[in-house]
Design an enzyme around this catalytic site. Structure first.
Site, PDB file in Angstrom:
ATOM      1  N   HIS A 248      -5.830   2.009  -4.194  1.00 10.08           N
ATOM      2  CA  HIS A 248      -4.937   1.453  -3.174  1.00 10.08           C
ATOM      3  C   HIS A 248      -4.561   0.019  -3.525  1.00 10.08           C
ATOM      4  CE1 HIS A 248      -7.962  -0.916  -0.473  1.00 10.08           C
ATOM      5  NE2 HIS A 248      -8.462  -0.808  -1.685  1.00 10.08           N
TER       6      HIS A 248
ATOM      7  N   CYS B 220       0.814  -1.228   0.000  1.00 13.23           N
ATOM      8  CA  CYS B 220       0.000   0.000   0.000  1.00 13.23           C
ATOM      9  C   CYS B 220       0.844   1.273   0.000  1.00 13.23           C
ATOM     10  CB  CYS B 220      -0.972  -0.014   1.172  1.00 13.23           C
ATOM     11  SG  CYS B 220      -0.216   0.095   2.810  1.00 13.23           S
TER      12      CYS B 220
ATOM     13  N   HIS C 131      -2.421   1.202   6.979  1.00 12.03           N
ATOM     14  CA  HIS C 131      -2.829   1.132   5.577  1.00 12.03           C
ATOM     15  C   HIS C 131      -3.009   2.543   5.027  1.00 12.03           C
ATOM     16  CE1 HIS C 131      -4.302  -0.948   2.020  1.00 12.03           C
ATOM     17  NE2 HIS C 131      -5.292  -0.076   1.954  1.00 12.03           N
TER      18      HIS C 131
END
Length: 333
Positions: free
Chosen positions: A308, A248, A296
């Site tokens: 993402h 990510c 994240h």
């Protein structure tokens, strides 16, 4: 006479619902992503320490070269004094017959003494610098070793969590795996709708705020968004920074690199170091940080959506910005 014993079958564990499996799998993947951030942070620190050690080595080499030159100069000075005789300069001055020669010799003697003292001072300073470089290098090596150990520990945790998640998923039949994926999508959709309907600090729903803001990306932000969107479909791989796979924060790192801005490697450091903005002020290119541990990150692309890299087994994709618990929003540039 003993009665025959009755055999009982071992009780079977109750069947687990797909909802329970989903929760456990998601928890394992979140833990793996958090450990991935720790791995990436240790990896980045290791890189910086290696670079620092290389810089210290260059400085030490330059200082050693200077020390060698100073020693050569000191040797030449000693040989010159030996050739001129065993009497020190001050004694030779007292034995000179000419006052003029005496005065000239006195001036030269002072210069020679100053040069000798200067040389000694330079040798001492250079030696002190060399000692300092040796000490600094030793400290950097200790730090480097600690970061390598942290990196290995984090790597093992990532691998253990991913193995446990994959083991759980492998026990499911194909139709159950499909239902699990559908359950993930439904949960994400519900969370997105809940987020859009939620009120801001002014009581206005997020969905309306985003429509009214009309925020547009900067030129750098447009380049970052274009890069991130172009990676859709590429596999998530933990610790990866592209060009073929990403995690990510590896995706957001490279996207903003394409936008002309260097940002921290991990989502936790992106959250810690980059300027924070309110959701109502979001514009494309901003980064949305998720979960309480900032494990994240996704890139906001407008219309309440992000691009993402979700997790292992998934590809870079577009999703609702509110489909996961939002910690906050940061702005690289």
């Amino acid at each position: 006479m003993a009665l025959p014993s009755t055999a009982y079958a071992d009780p079977q564990p109750p069947a687990r619902s797909l909802e329970d499996v989903h929760k456990e799998v998601e928890t394992l993947y979140r833990q793996a992503e958090s450990a991935t951030d720790a791995y990436n942070a240790a990896n980045e620190e290791q890189r910086l320490q290696e670079k620092s050690i290389a810089g210290i080595a260059q400085q030490a080499a330059a200082a050693q070269e200077r020390m060698n030159r100073l020693k050569d100069q000191a040797g030449a000075l000693a040989r010159a004094q030996y050739r001129e005789g065993t009497l020190p300069p001050q004694a030779r001055l007292l034995l000179t017959a000419s006052p003029r020669n005496f005065l000239d010799g006195l001036a030269l003697t002072h210069k020679g003494e100053a040069a000798t003292q200067g040389l000694i001072a330079q040798v001492a300073t250079t030696q002190k610098a060399l000692d300092g470089y040796a000490k600094a290098a030793g400290e950097r090596w200790k730090t480097l070793d600690a970061e390598r150990k942290k990196k290995e520990t984090a790597k093992k945790e990532v691998e253990d969590k991913l193995a446990a998640a994959k083991d759980l998923e492998s026990r499911l039949e194909e139709k159950e795996k499909e239902r699990l994926r559908q359950l993930e999508e439904d949960r994400a959709r519900q969370e997105q709708q809940k987020w859009l309907a939620s009120g801001t600090d002014r009581g206005v729903p997020v969905e309306q705020v985003l429509k009214d803001s009309g925020a547009t990306a900067t030129d750098a932000g447009k380049r970052a968004v274009a890069f991130a969107a172009a990676q859709m479909g590429k596999d998530y791989v933990w610790g990866a920074e592209g060009p073929d796979t990403f995690d990510c924060s590896g995706l957001t790192l490279r996207a903003w690199e394409a936008g002309g801005r260097a940002i921290p490697r991990t989502s936790q450091e992106q959250w810690r170091q980059l300027p924070k903005v309110d959701v109502k002020d979001m514009r494309p290119g901003d980064l949305i940080i998720y979960y309480a541990d900032a494990s994240h990150v996704g890139m906001y692309v407008g219309d309440g959506r992000i691009v993402h890299a979700p997790r292992p087994g998934r590809q870079v994709t577009m999703a609702g910005a509110g489909s996961m618990p939002i910690l906050g929003v940061v702005r690289p540039g």
